[in-house]
Motif scaffolding. Structure first.
Motif: not given
Ligand SMILES: NC(=O)c1ccc[n+]([C@@H]2O[C@H](COP(=O)([O-])OP(=O)(O)OC[C@H]3O[C@@H](n4cnc5c(N)ncnc54)[C@H](O)[C@@H]3O)[C@@H](O)[C@H]2O)c1
Length: 268
Positions: A78-107
Motif C-alpha cells: 500500500a505504501f508503494a502504491m501511495q508513493s508512486f501510484q503503481k507497482l511493476t517490479t517486486l524483488v524479494n531479497v529478505a532472508a533471515t540468518i539461522i545458526p548452523d545445526g542439525t535436526v537434533e540441535t536446531l529448534t
C-alpha cells in the motif's frame, strides 16, 4: 548501450533492500530509471538505501517491513502504491540468518523462522503485490534464492531447504501469472562478498581466501553482479524469460573440484 532509460516508468518494491545485495539492486534499478521502494526489517537501513538512491539522482521511499508479518507486507505494498501510484517490479531479497545445526540441535522456532521469512515472506509479498502488478499491465517478480538451493550443504537445512523451495515456488508463480503478463524468475547467487555471508568465516578478507576457490572463476561475487541480473530480469530485454532460475554463481554449482594455489581447477 545506454541503460539510463531501460527501466523508465517502472516502480520496484525491494524487500531486504537495506542489506548489501538489496542496496546494490536498488541503486542499479534506479540508475536505469525505475522508482524504488525500499522495505527492510530494519527501517534505518531501508532509509539509508533510499538516501543513496536519491543521492545518485533517483526516486526512492523507504518503509520498515517484516516480511513474515502479513499485515506488514500488505502495508508495504500500500505504501508503494501511495508513493508512486503503481507497482511493476517486486524483488524479494529478505532472508533471515539461522545458526548452523542439525535436526537434533536446531529448534522448531528456528526452522519455522527460516520458513516464515525466506519462503512465506515471498509468498506474502506476491500475494499483495500481484493484483497491483496485474493492474499495471504486468511486471516482473524476482526472487533471490541461492546456489545452496541447488546443492544442500551440511548443517544448513533451513537455509538450503527454503531456498530450494523458493526456486520451485517461482516456477509455479510464473505459470499462474503468465496470463497477467507477470514474469517470475529467481536468481541464485554464488558466494557474494557481504558482511552477512562473510561472518561465518570471520570477515570479508578471510571469506575471499576461503570461499573464492569454491568458484570456477576463483573469486567470490560482488553485490553489483547480482544487481545486474536483477536489472536484466526487470527489463524488456528479458521479455521472453519466465519461470527460470539464473545462477549468477561464478560456476559454484558446476564446479565439482577445487582450485590450486595457482588458480588451476583440479577435478574430483
Ligand atoms: N551473500 C551471499 O553470499 C548470498 C549468496 C546466495 C544468496 N544470498 C541471498 O541474497 C539475499 C541478500 O543477502 P545479503 O548477503 O545482502 O544479506 P544482508 O543481511 O546484507 O541483507 C538481508 C536483508 O534482509 C533483511 N531482513 C531480514 N529479515 C527480514 C524480515 N523478516 N523482513 C524484512 N527484511 C528482513 C535484513 O535486515 C537485511 O537488510 C538473501 O536472500 C540471501 O539469502 C546471499
Amino acid at each position: 548501450m545506454n541503460l539510463a532509460h531501460r527501466l523508465q516508468g517502472q516502480v520496484a518494491l525491494i524487500t531486504g533492500g537495506g542489506g548489501e545485495i538489496g542496496t546494490a539492486i536498488a541503486l542499479r534499478l534506479a540508475a536505469e530509471g525505475s522508482a524504488i521502494v525500499v522495505g527492510d526489517l530494519d527501517p534505518q537501513k531501508a532509509e539509508e538505501t533510499a538516501h543513496k538512491v536519491i543521492a545518485q539522482g533517483g526516486r526512492a521511499t523507504a518503509i520498515g517491513v517484516d516480511v513474515s508479518d502479513p499485515a506488514a507486507c500488505e502495508a508495504s505494498v500500500a505504501f508503494a502504491m501511495q508513493s508512486f501510484q503503481k507497482l511493476t517490479t517486486l524483488v524479494n531479497v529478505a532472508a533471515t540468518i539461522i545458526p548452523d545445526g542439525t535436526v537434533e540441535t536446531l529448534t522448531l522456532e528456528q526452522w519455522n523462522k527460516a520458513l516464515s521469512v525466506n519462503l512465506t515472506g515471498a509468498f506474502l509479498m506476491c500475494k499483495y503485490g500481484v493484483p497491483h502488478m496485474r493492474a499495471a499491465g504486468g511486471g516482473s517478480i524476482i526472487n533471490i534464492a541461492s546456489q545452496l538451493g541447488h546443492m544442500g550443504v551440511q548443517h544448513r537445512a533451513p537455509y538450503c531447504t527454503t531456498k530450494a523451495a523458493l526456486i520451485f515456488f517461482t516456477q509455479i508463480l510464473a505459470q499462474d501469472h503468465a496470463p497477467d503478463n507477470i514474469r517470475a524468475n529467481s536468481i541464485s547467487p554464488g558466494f557474494i562478498l557481504t558482511e552477512r555471508s562473510s561472518k561465518r568465516v570471520g570477515g570479508k578478507d578471510k571469506a575471499r581466501v576461503i570461499n573464492g576457490p569454491r568458484h570456477l572463476l576463483n573469486r567470490p561475487g560482488e553485490p553489483e553482479e547480482i544487481a545486474a541480473g536483477a536489472a536484466y530480469l526487470a527489463s524488456s530485454d528479458a521479455s521472453f524469460v519466465t519461470g527460470t532460475d539464473i545462477l549468477i554463481d561464478g560456476g559454484y554449482v558446476t564446479f565439482k573440484g577445487r582450485m590450486t594455489a595457482e588458480g588451476k581447477t583440479v577435478m574430483g
